[in-house]
Motif scaffolding. Structure first.
Motif, PDB file in Angstrom:
ATOM      1  N   THR A  67       0.827  -1.208   0.000  1.00 15.79           N
ATOM      2  CA  THR A  67       0.000   0.000   0.000  1.00 15.79           C
ATOM      3  C   THR A  67       0.860   1.255   0.000  1.00 15.79           C
ATOM      4  OG1 THR A  67      -1.759  -1.170   1.162  1.00 15.79           O
ATOM      5  CG2 THR A  67      -1.829   1.223   1.237  1.00 15.79           C
ATOM      6  N   ARG A  68       1.912   1.272   0.815  1.00 20.86           N
ATOM      7  CA  ARG A  68       2.745   2.473   0.922  1.00 20.86           C
ATOM      8  C   ARG A  68       3.648   2.655  -0.290  1.00 20.86           C
ATOM      9  NH1 ARG A  68      -0.340   1.393   4.486  1.00 20.86           N
ATOM     10  NH2 ARG A  68      -0.616   2.619   6.338  1.00 20.86           N
ATOM     11  N   MET A  69       4.182   1.563  -0.808  1.00 21.59           N
ATOM     12  CA  MET A  69       5.165   1.674  -1.885  1.00 21.59           C
ATOM     13  C   MET A  69       4.529   1.727  -3.280  1.00 21.59           C
ATOM     14  SD  MET A  69       8.137  -0.761  -0.326  1.00 21.59           S
ATOM     15  CE  MET A  69       9.371  -0.270  -1.522  1.00 21.59           C
ATOM     16  N   ASN A  70       3.261   1.381  -3.368  1.00 24.63           N
ATOM     17  CA  ASN A  70       2.600   1.321  -4.676  1.00 24.63           C
ATOM     18  C   ASN A  70       1.291   2.091  -4.684  1.00 24.63           C
ATOM     19  OD1 ASN A  70       4.326  -0.794  -6.143  1.00 24.63           O
ATOM     20  ND2 ASN A  70       3.864  -1.767  -4.185  1.00 24.63           N
ATOM     21  N   ALA A  71       1.199   3.139  -3.889  1.00 22.64           N
ATOM     22  CA  ALA A  71      -0.054   3.877  -3.771  1.00 22.64           C
ATOM     23  C   ALA A  71      -0.561   4.369  -5.126  1.00 22.64           C
ATOM     24  CB  ALA A  71       0.105   5.049  -2.800  1.00 22.64           C
ATOM     25  N   ASP A  72       0.314   4.918  -5.935  1.00 23.30           N
ATOM     26  CA  ASP A  72      -0.104   5.414  -7.259  1.00 23.30           C
ATOM     27  C   ASP A  72      -0.553   4.280  -8.163  1.00 23.30           C
ATOM     28  OD1 ASP A  72       0.506   7.958  -6.418  1.00 23.30           O
ATOM     29  OD2 ASP A  72       2.530   7.923  -7.275  1.00 23.30           O
ATOM     30  N   LEU A  73       0.175   3.190  -8.150  1.00 25.96           N
ATOM     31  CA  LEU A  73      -0.178   2.038  -8.965  1.00 25.96           C
ATOM     32  C   LEU A  73      -1.535   1.463  -8.544  1.00 25.96           C
ATOM     33  CD1 LEU A  73       0.620  -0.091 -11.101  1.00 25.96           C
ATOM     34  CD2 LEU A  73       1.718  -1.361  -9.251  1.00 25.96           C
ATOM     35  N   LEU A  74      -1.779   1.407  -7.240  1.00 22.30           N
ATOM     36  CA  LEU A  74      -3.051   0.877  -6.755  1.00 22.30           C
ATOM     37  C   LEU A  74      -4.217   1.733  -7.235  1.00 22.30           C
ATOM     38  CD1 LEU A  74      -2.139  -0.180  -3.110  1.00 22.30           C
ATOM     39  CD2 LEU A  74      -2.523  -1.666  -5.073  1.00 22.30           C
ATOM     40  N   LYS A  75      -4.022   3.044  -7.282  1.00 25.22           N
ATOM     41  CA  LYS A  75      -5.076   3.936  -7.765  1.00 25.22           C
ATOM     42  C   LYS A  75      -5.334   3.733  -9.255  1.00 25.22           C
ATOM     43  CE  LYS A  75      -4.252   7.493  -4.343  1.00 25.22           C
ATOM     44  NZ  LYS A  75      -3.624   8.765  -4.074  1.00 25.22           N
ATOM     45  N   LYS A  76      -4.265   3.516 -10.019  1.00 23.20           N
ATOM     46  CA  LYS A  76      -4.392   3.349 -11.466  1.00 23.20           C
ATOM     47  C   LYS A  76      -5.001   2.003 -11.853  1.00 23.20           C
ATOM     48  CE  LYS A  76      -0.406   6.202 -12.546  1.00 23.20           C
ATOM     49  NZ  LYS A  76       0.980   6.192 -13.016  1.00 23.20           N
ATOM     50  N   GLN A  77      -4.880   1.015 -10.997  1.00 24.62           N
ATOM     51  CA  GLN A  77      -5.359  -0.335 -11.320  1.00 24.62           C
ATOM     52  C   GLN A  77      -6.844  -0.355 -11.664  1.00 24.62           C
ATOM     53  OE1 GLN A  77      -4.024  -3.701 -11.061  1.00 24.62           O
ATOM     54  NE2 GLN A  77      -1.968  -2.886 -11.049  1.00 24.62           N
ATOM     55  N   GLY A  78      -7.613   0.527 -11.051  1.00 22.18           N
ATOM     56  CA  GLY A  78      -9.045   0.550 -11.306  1.00 22.18           C
ATOM     57  C   GLY A  78      -9.785  -0.591 -10.622  1.00 22.18           C
ATOM     58  N   LYS A  79      -9.049  -1.408  -9.876  1.00 17.15           N
ATOM     59  CA  LYS A  79      -9.667  -2.505  -9.136  1.00 17.15           C
ATOM     60  C   LYS A  79      -9.911  -2.046  -7.705  1.00 17.15           C
ATOM     61  CE  LYS A  79      -6.759  -5.988 -11.381  1.00 17.15           C
ATOM     62  NZ  LYS A  79      -5.773  -7.029 -11.140  1.00 17.15           N
ATOM     63  N   LYS A  80     -10.658  -2.827  -7.011  1.00 13.98           N
ATOM     64  CA  LYS A  80     -10.773  -2.609  -5.584  1.00 13.98           C
ATOM     65  C   LYS A  80      -9.360  -2.750  -4.997  1.00 13.98           C
ATOM     66  CE  LYS A  80     -12.982  -4.963  -1.933  1.00 13.98           C
ATOM     67  NZ  LYS A  80     -13.865  -6.034  -1.555  1.00 13.98           N
ATOM     68  N   GLU A  81      -9.008  -1.932  -4.032  1.00 12.98           N
ATOM     69  CA  GLU A  81      -7.641  -1.934  -3.505  1.00 12.98           C
ATOM     70  C   GLU A  81      -7.206  -3.311  -3.025  1.00 12.98           C
ATOM     71  OE1 GLU A  81      -5.547  -0.010   0.262  1.00 12.98           O
ATOM     72  OE2 GLU A  81      -5.970   1.486  -1.278  1.00 12.98           O
ATOM     73  N   THR A  82      -8.095  -4.041  -2.341  1.00  9.02           N
ATOM     74  CA  THR A  82      -7.742  -5.370  -1.849  1.00  9.02           C
ATOM     75  C   THR A  82      -7.397  -6.309  -2.994  1.00  9.02           C
ATOM     76  OG1 THR A  82      -9.173  -5.062   0.069  1.00  9.02           O
ATOM     77  CG2 THR A  82      -8.534  -7.307  -0.428  1.00  9.02           C
ATOM     78  N   ASP A  83      -8.167  -6.245  -4.075  1.00  4.56           N
ATOM     79  CA  ASP A  83      -7.892  -7.094  -5.239  1.00  4.56           C
ATOM     80  C   ASP A  83      -6.524  -6.760  -5.840  1.00  4.56           C
ATOM     81  OD1 ASP A  83     -10.370  -8.275  -4.931  1.00  4.56           O
ATOM     82  OD2 ASP A  83     -11.335  -7.063  -6.480  1.00  4.56           O
ATOM     83  N   ALA A  84      -6.205  -5.487  -5.907  1.00  5.66           N
ATOM     84  CA  ALA A  84      -4.912  -5.064  -6.453  1.00  5.66           C
ATOM     85  C   ALA A  84      -3.771  -5.538  -5.545  1.00  5.66           C
ATOM     86  CB  ALA A  84      -4.875  -3.550  -6.623  1.00  5.66           C
ATOM     87  N   ILE A  85      -3.944  -5.427  -4.234  1.00  3.64           N
ATOM     88  CA  ILE A  85      -2.923  -5.901  -3.289  1.00  3.64           C
ATOM     89  C   ILE A  85      -2.728  -7.402  -3.447  1.00  3.64           C
ATOM     90  CG2 ILE A  85      -2.437  -6.295  -0.825  1.00  3.64           C
ATOM     91  CD1 ILE A  85      -3.784  -3.518  -0.338  1.00  3.64           C
ATOM     92  N   ASN A  86      -3.833  -8.136  -3.560  1.00  2.00           N
ATOM     93  CA  ASN A  86      -3.748  -9.591  -3.716  1.00  2.00           C
ATOM     94  C   ASN A  86      -3.034  -9.965  -5.014  1.00  2.00           C
ATOM     95  OD1 ASN A  86      -5.126  -9.704  -1.320  1.00  2.00           O
ATOM     96  ND2 ASN A  86      -7.091 -10.167  -2.251  1.00  2.00           N
ATOM     97  N   HIS A  87      -3.297  -9.214  -6.069  1.00  2.00           N
ATOM     98  CA  HIS A  87      -2.625  -9.443  -7.348  1.00  2.00           C
ATOM     99  C   HIS A  87      -1.118  -9.185  -7.204  1.00  2.00           C
ATOM    100  CE1 HIS A  87      -1.712  -9.384 -11.609  1.00  2.00           C
ATOM    101  NE2 HIS A  87      -1.143  -8.200 -11.426  1.00  2.00           N
ATOM    102  N   LEU A  88      -0.754  -8.102  -6.520  1.00  2.00           N
ATOM    103  CA  LEU A  88       0.663  -7.781  -6.332  1.00  2.00           C
ATOM    104  C   LEU A  88       1.360  -8.812  -5.433  1.00  2.00           C
ATOM    105  CD1 LEU A  88       0.461  -3.900  -6.123  1.00  2.00           C
ATOM    106  CD2 LEU A  88       1.475  -5.265  -7.961  1.00  2.00           C
ATOM    107  N   LEU A  89       0.612  -9.399  -4.504  1.00  2.00           N
ATOM    108  CA  LEU A  89       1.178 -10.485  -3.691  1.00  2.00           C
ATOM    109  C   LEU A  89       1.522 -11.683  -4.576  1.00  2.00           C
ATOM    110  CD1 LEU A  89      -0.795 -10.763  -0.333  1.00  2.00           C
ATOM    111  CD2 LEU A  89       1.666 -10.850  -0.624  1.00  2.00           C
ATOM    112  N   ASN A  90       0.625 -12.015  -5.494  1.00  3.59           N
ATOM    113  CA  ASN A  90       0.894 -13.108  -6.433  1.00  3.59           C
ATOM    114  C   ASN A  90       2.132 -12.798  -7.266  1.00  3.59           C
ATOM    115  OD1 ASN A  90      -1.405 -14.395  -5.521  1.00  3.59           O
ATOM    116  ND2 ASN A  90      -2.671 -13.754  -7.239  1.00  3.59           N
ATOM    117  N   GLU A  91       2.250 -11.541  -7.702  1.00  4.52           N
ATOM    118  CA  GLU A  91       3.426 -11.140  -8.486  1.00  4.52           C
ATOM    119  C   GLU A  91       4.707 -11.248  -7.657  1.00  4.52           C
ATOM    120  OE1 GLU A  91       3.623 -10.474 -11.774  1.00  4.52           O
ATOM    121  OE2 GLU A  91       1.521 -11.110 -11.763  1.00  4.52           O
ATOM    122  N   GLU A  92       4.615 -10.925  -6.378  1.00  8.14           N
ATOM    123  CA  GLU A  92       5.777 -11.038  -5.490  1.00  8.14           C
ATOM    124  C   GLU A  92       6.213 -12.497  -5.369  1.00  8.14           C
ATOM    125  OE1 GLU A  92       8.793  -9.612  -2.846  1.00  8.14           O
ATOM    126  OE2 GLU A  92       7.583  -8.643  -4.375  1.00  8.14           O
TER     127      GLU A  92
END
Length: 197
Positions: A67-92
């Motif tokens: 959330t802190r390191m990707n705040a701009d990316l999370l806003k651009k995703q257009g997804k619900k924030e939780t969904d975007a975080i979960n997607h980034l966890l998979n990418e990690e």
């Protein structure tokens, strides 16, 4: 370049890591004890709770960092924030598997082995979502914890434990520090409760 978490968030993340580590150690202690006490409901509940709390703190740590390191990316995703975080966890997880494989293939790096059965191209897309569900069910009195409508801790362990362990191992390498718990709020609380009355 991604911005680093603020000092206050870093302290909170450090405490999440410490709590995560404590629960992981408890899980392994109880797991060892459970081998000789399989019928004891007390030990079964202890291992269940320790593993669930390990996952709760693991998700909270990553959620704060993402959330802190990707705040701009999370806003651009257009997804619900939780969904975007979960997607980034998979990418990690994909990145960590890929890096582990590259390191194990390199003649310059010693003692790094790939994790058997893990392939960056086959990371289950439900991992982040299911880790989030476990986190919520162990943070709240969620009745879904005991139903088939939610991922169970048993099925999570069978399917995703290697992913969770890889995430945990990664943060230990980069975040674990004996100075991590120097937090004024922790000190203040300890001073208040240690006063003998």
């Amino acid at each position: 370049m991604a911005k680093l978490p603020s000092p206050d968030v870093s302290k909170t993340m450090q405490h999440e890591l410490w709590s995560c580590k404590l629960q992981y150690q408890a899980f392994h202690f109880y797991k060892t004890y459970l081998t000789t006490h399989r019928r004891d409901p007390h030990w079964k509940a202890l291992i269940f709770t320790a593993y669930g709390n390990f996952l709760r703190h693991l998700y909270s740590f990553y959620e704060a960092g993402i959330t802190r390191m990707n705040a701009d990316l999370l806003k651009k995703q257009g997804k619900k924030e939780t969904d975007a975080i979960n997607h980034l966890l998979n990418e990690e997880v994909r990145k960590l598997i890929r890096n582990r494989k590259l390191a194990s293939d390199s003649p310059l790096v010693e003692f790094v082995e790939p994790i058997k059965g893990l392939d960056e191209n086959n990371v289950d897309e439900e991992f982040g979502k299911h880790l989030c569900q476990i986190r919520h069910s162990f943070s709240h009195a969620d009745p879904r914890r005991s139903t088939d409508n939610f991922v169970s801790l048993s099925s999570f362990y069978k399917k995703y434990h290697n992913y969770a362990h890889l995430l945990f191992e990664s943060i230990l390498f980069s975040w674990d520090s004996p100075n991590g718990l120097s937090n004024p709020e922790i000190d203040k609380f300890a001073d208040i409760v240690s006063v003998v009355k």
